[in-house]
Design a protein around this motif. Structure first.
Motif, short mmCIF file in Angstrom:
data_model
loop_
_atom_site.label_atom_id
_atom_site.label_comp_id
_atom_site.label_asym_id
_atom_site.label_seq_id
_atom_site.Cartn_x
_atom_site.Cartn_y
_atom_site.Cartn_z
N THR A 147 0.08 31.97 -10.65
CA THR A 147 0.99 32.74 -12.41
C THR A 147 2.16 31.93 -12.44
OG1 THR A 147 1.18 34.61 -11.25
CG2 THR A 147 -0.90 34.74 -11.98
N PHE A 148 2.99 32.44 -13.24
CA PHE A 148 3.59 31.95 -14.17
C PHE A 148 4.70 33.12 -14.53
CE2 PHE A 148 1.99 28.19 -13.42
CZ PHE A 148 3.27 27.09 -12.81
N MET A 149 5.49 33.67 -13.87
CA MET A 149 6.14 34.88 -14.79
C MET A 149 8.17 34.32 -14.67
SD MET A 149 4.23 38.21 -13.51
CE MET A 149 3.69 37.10 -11.56
N CYS A 150 8.51 34.96 -16.15
CA CYS A 150 9.65 33.85 -15.61
C CYS A 150 10.10 35.04 -16.32
CB CYS A 150 9.71 32.48 -17.64
SG CYS A 150 11.86 32.65 -17.73
N LEU A 151 12.13 34.52 -14.83
CA LEU A 151 12.53 36.23 -14.69
C LEU A 151 13.87 35.98 -15.49
CD1 LEU A 151 11.75 36.40 -10.76
CD2 LEU A 151 10.89 37.83 -12.81
N GLN A 152 14.73 34.43 -15.51
CA GLN A 152 15.44 34.09 -15.86
C GLN A 152 15.38 32.49 -16.27
OE1 GLN A 152 18.17 35.73 -12.87
NE2 GLN A 152 19.63 35.25 -14.37
N GLY A 153 16.27 32.36 -17.89
CA GLY A 153 16.16 31.00 -17.94
C GLY A 153 15.38 30.60 -18.53
N GLN A 154 14.85 29.77 -19.19
CA GLN A 154 13.48 28.82 -19.65
C GLN A 154 13.14 27.61 -18.64
OE1 GLN A 154 15.27 27.87 -23.62
NE2 GLN A 154 13.02 27.17 -24.45
N MET A 155 11.64 28.08 -19.50
CA MET A 155 10.59 26.73 -18.72
C MET A 155 9.91 26.94 -19.87
SD MET A 155 9.42 29.29 -15.95
CE MET A 155 8.37 27.64 -14.89
N THR A 156 9.00 24.91 -19.46
CA THR A 156 7.81 25.02 -20.54
C THR A 156 7.19 24.49 -19.04
OG1 THR A 156 9.89 23.40 -21.82
CG2 THR A 156 7.49 22.65 -22.02
N LEU A 157 6.07 25.09 -19.76
CA LEU A 157 4.13 24.95 -18.70
C LEU A 157 3.19 24.33 -19.53
CD1 LEU A 157 3.00 25.72 -16.02
CD2 LEU A 157 2.94 27.69 -17.57
N TRP A 158 3.22 23.15 -19.37
CA TRP A 158 2.39 22.20 -19.85
C TRP A 158 0.61 22.38 -19.00
CZ3 TRP A 158 6.04 20.16 -18.64
CH2 TRP A 158 7.58 19.46 -19.95
N VAL A 159 -0.07 23.19 -20.13
CA VAL A 159 -1.54 23.81 -19.69
C VAL A 159 -2.70 23.47 -19.68
CG1 VAL A 159 -3.14 26.30 -18.66
CG2 VAL A 159 -0.52 26.09 -18.74
N ASP A 160 -3.54 22.29 -19.15
CA ASP A 160 -4.92 21.49 -20.16
C ASP A 160 -4.51 21.28 -21.24
OD1 ASP A 160 -7.46 20.89 -19.84
OD2 ASP A 160 -7.56 22.83 -20.43
N GLY A 161 -2.71 20.60 -21.34
CA GLY A 161 -2.41 19.66 -21.94
C GLY A 161 -1.98 20.38 -23.44
N GLU A 162 -2.06 22.05 -23.13
CA GLU A 162 -1.29 22.72 -24.08
C GLU A 162 0.05 23.14 -23.87
OE1 GLU A 162 -2.07 23.96 -26.55
OE2 GLU A 162 -4.64 23.35 -27.21
N GLU A 163 1.09 23.17 -24.88
CA GLU A 163 2.73 22.75 -24.69
C GLU A 163 2.77 24.35 -24.42
OE1 GLU A 163 6.43 21.15 -26.40
OE2 GLU A 163 5.44 19.94 -25.01
N LEU A 164 3.50 25.39 -23.58
CA LEU A 164 4.25 26.47 -23.51
C LEU A 164 5.82 26.40 -23.47
CD1 LEU A 164 1.53 27.94 -21.80
CD2 LEU A 164 1.56 27.90 -24.42
N HIS A 165 6.29 27.38 -23.72
CA HIS A 165 7.84 27.32 -24.02
C HIS A 165 8.24 28.69 -23.14
CE1 HIS A 165 9.06 23.38 -25.50
NE2 HIS A 165 8.50 23.87 -26.05
N LEU A 166 8.34 29.48 -21.90
CA LEU A 166 8.64 30.77 -21.22
C LEU A 166 10.09 31.68 -21.19
CD1 LEU A 166 5.36 29.80 -20.31
CD2 LEU A 166 6.26 31.08 -18.17
N LEU A 167 10.19 32.30 -22.01
CA LEU A 167 11.50 32.52 -21.72
C LEU A 167 11.54 34.08 -21.18
CD1 LEU A 167 12.57 33.05 -25.56
CD2 LEU A 167 13.43 31.54 -23.16
#
Length: 350
Positions: free
Chosen positions: A242-262
């Motif tokens: 699992t990925f739970m963004c706490l601070q900042g910003q991150m990009t996560l690529w999952v099975d070809g899909e691009e997600l932007h986590l805040l």
């Protein structure tokens, strides 16, 4: 395996992404439970709920026969009782609650939030039984259905919770300071920034649990790093992540899909799913919960013991060569070129 961006959890194990405040929400008293993972949605023994509430809110003393629980405070002040010892937690603090531990909590500030994750139990369903569906994000100032003793009566037997009389407490609540991870399964607390720090390149991974402390059921860690390059694409044969963004910003690529986590966003990446990520803010911090806990070995092989909870001004060596040498020992499938950021390469032949 396609990615789902969901507001309601599915009953099929697949990758999914939930924005902060979404998921299945239930109001109990003036607390809101936002459920982001259940045994059905993960196909695993892991369940994760974000709880928010106000000063004076509480949950009475109880015990789980099978479930092992961990709590990470996001905002505010949370008072937690563990077997008669009362601890005062603030943002970033962690509390480890093995099965059989009598515990309760009280919210001590007007805006308190925390993540609660449980393994090997059936608890997320509890909130739909003691609460009502809630379509807002923020809790109401006054409850139409106050939390009373009757709220916890007549729960089905398959919910792993037993309410017990409150224990005699020992003295005043103690502010969480420092803390170490024991080498056996027992309750403990860690102050924000504590844990076992491992430095790999420009990122610090701080273990909140170990295989010994969590009986191998799960691994919880906080990762902190600067804006940088993505790690290489990979997958795991058995490990769910699992990925739970706490601070900042991150990009996560999952099975070809691009997600932007805040901050507050959640993503579930089950075993066999290709994925990679990148920190996009100058300071990014995220919580990971992995099941089972055997992937701890990867972080210990990749990273070097480190004294501090924050990454250094200049990156250290990124020793992925050690991972390659011992890759048969860990649950890691490389799907592209091994990730070796140029600024962090060590001349390993020296």
């Amino acid at each position: 395996m396609s990615l789902q961006i969901v507001g309601k959890l599915s009953n099929v194990k697949k990758p999914y992404f939930i924005r902060n405040g979404e998921g299945e929400r239930y109001l109990f008293g003036t607390q809101v439970a936002s459920i982001v993972a259940t045994t059905a949605s993960t196909g695993d023994k892991m369940e994760i709920v974000q709880i928010s509430g106000g000063k004076g809110d509480y949950f009475p003393a109880h015990v789980h026969e099978k479930a092992h629980e961990g709590i990470v405070v996001l905002d505010g002040r949370l008072e937690v009782e563990l077997n008669g010892q009362v601890h005062l937690l603030t943002a970033g603090d962690y509390v480890h609650i093995p099965a059989g531990t009598v515990h309760a909590y009280w919210l001590q500030s007007h805006r308190t939030r925390f993540w609660s994750f449980t393994m090997n139990g059936n608890l997320a369903k509890l909130y739909s039984l003691i609460g009502v569906p809630f379509d807002r994000f923020e809790r109401p100032p006054v409850s139409q259905n106050p939390l009373v003793a009757e709220s916890f009566s007549d729960l089905p037997d398959d919910i792993d919770i037993k309410f017990v009389p409150r224990q005699q407490t020992n003295g005043l609540p103690q502010l969480v300071k420092g803390g170490t991870i024991p080498d056996l399964v027992q309750p403990y607390v860690l102050e924000a920034g504590e844990g076992i720090h491992l430095l790999s390149g420009d990122t610090v991974h701080s273990l909140l649990t170990t295989k010994e402390a969590a009986d191998g059921q799960f691994l919880a860690l906080v990762s902190e790093g600067p804006k940088g390059l993505p790690i290489g694409e990979h997958a795991h044969e058995y490990t769910n992540e699992t990925f739970m963004c706490l601070q900042g910003q991150m990009t996560l690529w999952v099975d070809g899909e691009e997600l932007h986590l805040l901050p507050g966003d959640f993503a579930y990446v089950p075993a066999k799913t290709p994925h990679r990520f990148r920190c996009d803010a100058h300071y990014t911090k995220f919580l990971g919960v992995l099941t089972p806990g055997q992937f701890e070995d990867f972080f210990r092989i990749l990273g070097d013991p480190y004294e501090y909870p924050i990454f250094p001004s200049e990156p250290a060596a990124y020793r992925f060569d050690r991972v390659i040498q011992r890759i048969e020992e860990m649950d890691l499938i490389l799907l592209g070129k091994p990730p070796v950021p140029p600024a962090a390469v060590e001349e390993v032949n020296h």
